[in-house]
Design a protein around this motif. Structure first.
Motif, short mmCIF file in Angstrom:
data_model
loop_
_atom_site.label_atom_id
_atom_site.label_comp_id
_atom_site.label_asym_id
_atom_site.label_seq_id
_atom_site.Cartn_x
_atom_site.Cartn_y
_atom_site.Cartn_z
N ALA A 15 9.76 -1.12 0.76
CA ALA A 15 10.57 -1.33 0.14
C ALA A 15 11.10 -2.52 -0.48
O ALA A 15 11.28 -3.52 0.17
CB ALA A 15 12.09 -0.73 0.59
N THR A 16 11.21 -2.55 -1.96
CA THR A 16 11.43 -3.94 -2.38
C THR A 16 12.21 -3.97 -3.85
O THR A 16 12.56 -2.85 -4.05
CB THR A 16 9.97 -4.78 -2.67
N VAL A 17 12.75 -4.94 -4.31
CA VAL A 17 13.38 -4.92 -5.48
C VAL A 17 12.69 -5.79 -6.64
O VAL A 17 12.32 -6.91 -6.32
CB VAL A 17 14.73 -5.46 -5.33
N ALA A 18 12.65 -5.30 -7.67
CA ALA A 18 12.00 -6.03 -8.93
C ALA A 18 12.74 -5.58 -10.21
O ALA A 18 12.56 -4.35 -10.33
CB ALA A 18 10.38 -5.81 -8.79
N ASP A 19 12.91 -6.45 -11.07
CA ASP A 19 13.49 -6.15 -12.37
C ASP A 19 14.51 -4.84 -12.35
O ASP A 19 14.56 -4.21 -13.03
CB ASP A 19 12.15 -5.59 -13.25
N ARG A 20 15.47 -5.31 -11.68
CA ARG A 20 16.69 -4.53 -11.35
C ARG A 20 16.37 -2.79 -11.06
O ARG A 20 17.18 -2.16 -11.28
CB ARG A 20 17.53 -4.45 -12.61
N GLU A 21 15.03 -2.98 -10.46
CA GLU A 21 14.77 -1.64 -9.91
C GLU A 21 14.78 -1.80 -8.38
O GLU A 21 13.94 -2.69 -7.84
CB GLU A 21 13.45 -0.90 -10.33
N VAL A 22 14.71 -0.51 -7.42
CA VAL A 22 14.10 -0.57 -6.18
C VAL A 22 12.89 0.19 -6.16
O VAL A 22 12.84 1.20 -6.71
CB VAL A 22 15.33 0.18 -5.39
N LEU A 23 11.97 -0.51 -5.64
CA LEU A 23 10.47 0.30 -5.50
C LEU A 23 10.29 0.61 -3.98
O LEU A 23 10.31 -0.33 -3.12
CB LEU A 23 9.54 -0.82 -6.14
N VAL A 24 10.00 1.94 -3.76
CA VAL A 24 9.49 2.20 -2.62
C VAL A 24 8.00 2.63 -2.63
O VAL A 24 7.81 3.55 -3.53
CB VAL A 24 10.29 3.33 -2.02
N SER A 25 7.15 2.08 -1.97
CA SER A 25 5.79 2.98 -1.88
C SER A 25 5.45 3.43 -0.41
O SER A 25 5.84 2.71 0.56
CB SER A 25 4.81 1.52 -2.26
N VAL A 26 4.70 4.39 -0.48
CA VAL A 26 4.23 4.98 0.64
C VAL A 26 2.81 5.10 0.44
O VAL A 26 2.03 5.83 -0.39
CB VAL A 26 4.86 6.48 0.94
N GLU A 27 1.74 4.33 1.33
CA GLU A 27 0.48 4.11 1.38
C GLU A 27 -0.04 4.95 2.61
O GLU A 27 0.60 4.75 3.70
CB GLU A 27 -0.03 2.74 1.37
N ASP A 28 -1.29 5.46 2.44
CA ASP A 28 -2.15 5.87 3.67
C ASP A 28 -3.42 5.48 3.27
O ASP A 28 -3.93 5.07 2.54
CB ASP A 28 -2.02 7.63 3.46
N GLU A 29 -4.40 6.07 4.40
CA GLU A 29 -5.80 5.46 4.72
C GLU A 29 -6.70 6.74 4.46
O GLU A 29 -7.72 6.76 4.85
CB GLU A 29 -5.99 4.96 6.06
N GLY A 30 -5.97 7.74 3.95
CA GLY A 30 -6.84 8.94 3.58
C GLY A 30 -7.98 8.81 2.42
O GLY A 30 -8.01 7.62 1.79
N PRO A 31 -8.18 9.99 1.87
CA PRO A 31 -9.37 10.04 0.96
C PRO A 31 -8.85 9.63 -0.38
O PRO A 31 -9.74 9.21 -1.62
CB PRO A 31 -9.91 11.47 0.60
N GLY A 32 -7.47 9.57 -0.80
CA GLY A 32 -6.85 9.21 -1.95
C GLY A 32 -6.98 10.52 -2.87
O GLY A 32 -7.41 11.55 -2.58
N VAL A 33 -6.33 10.20 -4.06
CA VAL A 33 -6.27 11.28 -5.10
C VAL A 33 -7.26 10.97 -6.22
O VAL A 33 -6.89 9.72 -7.03
CB VAL A 33 -4.71 11.73 -5.45
N PRO A 34 -7.90 11.82 -6.79
CA PRO A 34 -8.95 11.44 -7.97
C PRO A 34 -7.98 11.16 -9.39
O PRO A 34 -6.95 11.83 -9.15
CB PRO A 34 -9.79 13.01 -8.25
N GLU A 35 -8.46 10.47 -9.86
CA GLU A 35 -7.73 10.02 -11.14
C GLU A 35 -7.22 11.38 -12.00
O GLU A 35 -6.22 11.59 -12.56
CB GLU A 35 -8.29 9.06 -11.87
N SER A 36 -8.28 12.50 -12.23
CA SER A 36 -8.14 13.50 -12.75
C SER A 36 -7.18 14.19 -12.21
O SER A 36 -6.54 15.28 -13.05
CB SER A 36 -9.59 14.09 -13.10
N GLU A 37 -6.71 14.19 -11.18
CA GLU A 37 -5.62 15.29 -10.39
C GLU A 37 -4.21 14.50 -10.34
O GLU A 37 -3.34 15.00 -9.74
CB GLU A 37 -6.31 15.54 -8.98
#
Length: 531
Positions: free
Chosen positions: A438-460
């Protein structure tokens, strides 16, 4: 006006906008402007006052001048009296009469000089004079003016035939009065006594007063007529620029109400930069949003129908087969299938109900300040206490207290974060790491959730936010997820004026990275403190 009914007959009727028991804007605008001009018409009351002042001044002047003549007669020899009367009549234009002590007429300027005025009969005059007299009467009626008595020459011209002369002799002071001639012009008469016992009477047909008043009335009428014409034209122009666009917008709104939203084009009036243009564009945007909402609702209903058919068909097949199969092991398998279908239906119905009421509930919810850093920290601690599947580890970089503060509804935001964390855990390998930042930038709160799985194809990456669309890990049993979780999450975040998206991890390792962006509630120092 009878209430409208939603019958087919009404739907096919010509569309029109009617006002029940009320004036439309056009006559209202016209009435307001004409009412303002009515104040200008009050100038006719001033005109009556102006006429009264002129008449009073003339009466005073006639009485004063006649008194001077009386003084002159007192100081002049008797043989000069008629000459003084004739000279006075020539200078003033009056008819001067002198009556003796016995009341008989002893001198008349009309017999000494040519008559200076002649009373006109209305029947002998041109039609313009009749119109002028009609306007005189109308103005007197409007202002409720006092009408003076009519002037008539007495049958026997004696002193006692003139009331003003009798009053002057009685009081010893000059008297003056005003009467109407047959053509409604003013007859000014003045009377005064003379020291030798005689009396003087001066009469004047003051047509100049009538001409002056009529000329002023004509000028005032022309100004009023021009003002009325200009006001009517301006009112019609104003009504055209206001009423016609509003009528077009109202007709479009009626068509939308009658269920014809897809075939209605609400005029946007791009050339209008005023409030009417703003209203037109707002209604156009509203109808477009309504059309999109209707399309989304129809698509959602079709998707729901499709998604419910599969478990219902499977459940029907299992129940039908149970009646024909006696083997205990097969019956147990069919019963397990039926129970699994029931659970799947229960999940679908629950998620469908949740998805259908998210927007409505968010529109009625009162948002409060929420510290996302503190909220995520509590969620991570609670989840670790319950145990995380596949020994997946959770790591959270928490900002300082009261930094990542947003306005929102806590329960809904917990639902979004739970969904993202569940999704990351389910795709993570055994012993994998899920990082939450969780961080703050440009008057917005950004929350990122990362995993170590296979990821999601760009088409999906855009499709996974659609309803009933699901990309699940290999080996997971079919039907455990309804495909509504991420769609609900997007609806909640957009209801908080935020955005949700998916991308690659910043360290270029395999895995998915979901990012939430929410507007800050309070500006703070955007520094981050990691534990």
């Amino acid at each position: 006006m009878a209430p409208a009914t939603d019958s087919p007959k009404n739907d096919c009727a010509p569309l029109s906008v009617r006002w029940s028991g009320r004036l439309s804007l056009t006559p209202r605008i016209l009435a307001v402007n004409v009412f303002a001009l009515a104040l200008l018409a009050g100038g006719f009351f001033y005109l009556d006052s102006y006429r009264t002042r002129i008449v009073d001044a003339r009466l005073e002047q006639s009485a004063r001048e006649l008194k001077l003549l009386a003084i002159g007669l007192q100081n002049a020899p008797d043989d000069r009296h008629n000459a003084l009367i004739a000279a006075y009549a020539r200078q003033t234009g009056d008819r001067v009469r002198r009556y003796g002590a016995d009341g008989t007429l002893i001198a008349d300027s009309f017999t000494m000089n040519a008559p200076r005025y002649r009373l006109r009969e209305p029947s002998e005059e041109e039609w313009q004079r009749h119109v002028a007299r009609f306007l005189d009467k109308a103005m007197d009626k409007i202002v409720s003016a006092d009408r003076p008595p009519d002037f008539e020459e007495p049958a026997r011209d004696r002193a006692d035939a003139w009331p003003e002369l009798l009053m002057a002799i009685k009081t010893g002071r000059p008297q003056a009065t005003n009467r109407y001639a047959p053509d409604r012009t003013f007859m000014i008469s003045a009377a005064t006594g003379v020291n030798d016992g005689s009396a003087l009477l001066a009469t004047e047909n003051a047509r100049d007063i009538t001409r002056t008043v009529r000329a002023e009335r004509l000028r005032l009428g022309m100004v009023l007529a021009v003002a009325v014409l200009a006001s009517i034209l301006l009112s019609l122009f104003l009504a055209r620029t206001i009423v016609r666009p509003l009528q077009g917008l109202a007709r479009a709104a009626v068509r939308v109400r009658l269920g014809r939203a897809r075939e209605v084009t609400v005029p946007r009036l791009p050339e209008r930069r005023d409030e009417i243009g703003m209203l037109a564009r707002a209604l156009s945007d509203m109808s477009h949003a309504l059309r999109q909402r209707i399309d989304a609702t129809d698509a959602f209903a079709a998707d729901v129908s499709h998604e419910l058919k599969n478990p219902i068909a499977s459940l029907r097949s299992a129940l039908d087969a149970l009646e024909r199969i006696d083997q205990p092991d097969l019956r147990a398998q069919l019963m397990a299938i039926a129970q699994d279908d029931v659970r799947r239906l229960d999940r679908l119905v629950t998620d469908i109900a949740e998805a259908s009421r998210v927007d409505a509930e968010l529109s009625r919810t009162r948002f409060e300040p929420i510290d996302l850093g503190l909220l995520i920290e509590k969620m991570v601690i609670a989840r670790e206490a319950r145990g995380v599947p596949n020994q997946v580890r959770l790591a959270f970089a928490r900002p300082r207290k009261n930094v990542a503060v947003v306005l929102g509804e806590e329960g809904r935001l917990i639902r979004v974060l739970d969904n993202l964390i569940d999704n990351a855990v389910s795709f993570s390998p055994m012993g994998g790491l899920v990082r939450i930042i969780a961080t703050v930038a440009d008057r917005e709160v950004l929350v990122s959730v990362e995993d170590e799985g296979p990821g999601v194809p760009e088409s999906e990456r855009e499709h996974i936010f659609r309803r009933f669309h699901s990309v699940r890990p290999e080996g997971e049993a079919f039907g455990k997820h309804s495909g509504l979780g991420l769609a609900i999450a997007r609806s909640i975040i957009e209801g908080h004026q935020g955005k949700i998206g998916i991308g690659d991890r910043e360290d270029a390792q395999s895995g998915a990275r979901f990012i939430l962006r929410l507007p800050m509630a309070v500006e703070r120092d955007p520094g981050i403190v990691s534990e």
